[in-house]
Write a protein that holds these residues in place. Sequence first.
Motif, mmCIF file in Angstrom:
data_model
loop_
_atom_site.group_PDB
_atom_site.id
_atom_site.type_symbol
_atom_site.label_atom_id
_atom_site.label_comp_id
_atom_site.label_asym_id
_atom_site.label_seq_id
_atom_site.Cartn_x
_atom_site.Cartn_y
_atom_site.Cartn_z
ATOM 1 N N LEU A 1 -13.589 0.265 -0.271
ATOM 2 C CA LEU A 1 -12.974 1.042 0.803
ATOM 3 C C LEU A 1 -12.183 2.216 0.236
ATOM 4 C CD1 LEU A 1 -11.661 -1.592 3.383
ATOM 5 C CD2 LEU A 1 -13.809 -0.320 3.391
ATOM 6 N N PHE A 2 -11.528 1.990 -0.887
ATOM 7 C CA PHE A 2 -10.749 3.052 -1.519
ATOM 8 C C PHE A 2 -11.653 4.206 -1.954
ATOM 9 C CE2 PHE A 2 -8.308 4.979 -5.021
ATOM 10 C CZ PHE A 2 -7.114 5.217 -4.372
ATOM 11 N N ASP A 3 -12.875 3.900 -2.356
ATOM 12 C CA ASP A 3 -13.826 4.952 -2.706
ATOM 13 C C ASP A 3 -14.070 5.879 -1.515
ATOM 14 O OD1 ASP A 3 -14.163 4.121 -5.313
ATOM 15 O OD2 ASP A 3 -15.989 2.981 -4.895
ATOM 16 N N ASP B 1 -8.746 9.426 -0.580
ATOM 17 C CA ASP B 1 -8.158 10.761 -0.479
ATOM 18 C C ASP B 1 -7.180 10.888 0.684
ATOM 19 O OD1 ASP B 1 -9.443 11.724 -2.728
ATOM 20 O OD2 ASP B 1 -11.162 12.491 -1.596
ATOM 21 N N LEU B 2 -7.121 9.901 1.541
ATOM 22 C CA LEU B 2 -6.205 9.938 2.678
ATOM 23 C C LEU B 2 -4.797 9.466 2.311
ATOM 24 C CD1 LEU B 2 -8.643 8.507 5.366
ATOM 25 C CD2 LEU B 2 -8.019 10.900 4.990
ATOM 26 N N PHE B 3 -4.605 9.045 1.078
ATOM 27 C CA PHE B 3 -3.318 8.528 0.635
ATOM 28 C C PHE B 3 -2.586 9.545 -0.235
ATOM 29 C CE2 PHE B 3 -5.966 4.800 1.442
ATOM 30 C CZ PHE B 3 -5.143 4.112 2.326
ATOM 31 N N THR B 4 -1.284 9.347 -0.357
ATOM 32 C CA THR B 4 -0.485 10.222 -1.213
ATOM 33 C C THR B 4 -0.817 9.942 -2.678
ATOM 34 O OG1 THR B 4 1.353 8.670 -1.457
ATOM 35 C CG2 THR B 4 1.414 10.156 0.467
ATOM 36 N N ALA C 1 9.085 -2.699 -3.663
ATOM 37 C CA ALA C 1 8.574 -1.410 -3.192
ATOM 38 C C ALA C 1 7.086 -1.270 -3.515
ATOM 39 C CB ALA C 1 9.359 -0.270 -3.815
ATOM 40 N N VAL C 2 6.701 -1.693 -4.688
ATOM 41 C CA VAL C 2 5.285 -1.634 -5.073
ATOM 42 C C VAL C 2 4.468 -2.574 -4.183
ATOM 43 C CG1 VAL C 2 3.616 -2.059 -6.918
ATOM 44 C CG2 VAL C 2 5.819 -1.009 -7.445
ATOM 45 N N HIS C 3 4.971 -3.785 -3.998
ATOM 46 C CA HIS C 3 4.269 -4.761 -3.158
ATOM 47 C C HIS C 3 4.084 -4.221 -1.745
ATOM 48 C CE1 HIS C 3 3.996 -8.280 -0.466
ATOM 49 N NE2 HIS C 3 3.161 -8.698 -1.406
ATOM 50 N N LYS C 4 5.129 -3.639 -1.197
ATOM 51 C CA LYS C 4 5.058 -3.085 0.152
ATOM 52 C C LYS C 4 4.016 -1.963 0.218
ATOM 53 C CE LYS C 4 7.905 -0.986 3.783
ATOM 54 N NZ LYS C 4 6.813 -0.171 4.236
ATOM 55 N N ASN C 5 4.006 -1.103 -0.786
ATOM 56 C CA ASN C 5 3.029 -0.015 -0.805
ATOM 57 C C ASN C 5 1.600 -0.534 -0.890
ATOM 58 O OD1 ASN C 5 3.769 3.016 -0.967
ATOM 59 N ND2 ASN C 5 5.484 1.954 -1.937
ATOM 60 N N LEU D 1 -6.441 0.785 4.776
ATOM 61 C CA LEU D 1 -7.874 0.752 4.459
ATOM 62 C C LEU D 1 -8.628 -0.054 5.508
ATOM 63 C CD1 LEU D 1 -7.763 0.246 0.583
ATOM 64 C CD2 LEU D 1 -8.566 2.281 1.800
ATOM 65 N N ASP D 2 -8.081 -1.198 5.884
ATOM 66 C CA ASP D 2 -8.702 -2.009 6.940
ATOM 67 C C ASP D 2 -8.769 -1.234 8.257
ATOM 68 O OD1 ASP D 2 -9.216 -4.297 5.393
ATOM 69 O OD2 ASP D 2 -7.236 -5.144 5.823
ATOM 70 N N TYR D 3 -7.701 -0.532 8.586
ATOM 71 C CA TYR D 3 -7.651 0.243 9.832
ATOM 72 C C TYR D 3 -8.700 1.359 9.810
ATOM 73 C CZ TYR D 3 -6.039 3.409 13.450
ATOM 74 O OH TYR D 3 -6.000 4.240 14.541
ATOM 75 N N TYR D 4 -8.739 2.126 8.730
ATOM 76 C CA TYR D 4 -9.703 3.220 8.639
ATOM 77 C C TYR D 4 -11.131 2.693 8.764
ATOM 78 C CZ TYR D 4 -5.815 6.051 6.838
ATOM 79 O OH TYR D 4 -4.623 6.714 6.669
#
Length: 85
Positions: free
Chosen positions: A8-10, A14-17, A47-51, A59-62
């Motif tokens: 999904l990240f592939d 690009d939609l993420f910071t 903070a990392v876990h939350k991100n 990703l699931d939503y998209y």
Amino acid sequence: MNIYYVNLFDYYGDLFTDKQKEYFIDYYFNNLTLQEIADNNNVSKNAVHKNIKDITKKLDYYESKLNLYSNKRKIEKLIENIDIN
């Protein structure tokens, strides 16, 4: 499940910071622990876990709205079933 999110990240990465991408890549591709990522970025482990959790939710939503990955899989299955003769 990790391979699913990498795929999904592939599609949607690009939609993420830049920082979100860095966390995701460190966690899923570089196999770093949450603590290692936190230490490298001078943030808390929480903070990392939350991100990471937010990224996987997005990703699931998209994918639920756009279906790019699932449509690709469907097309691959159709191609596999085509009789070449």
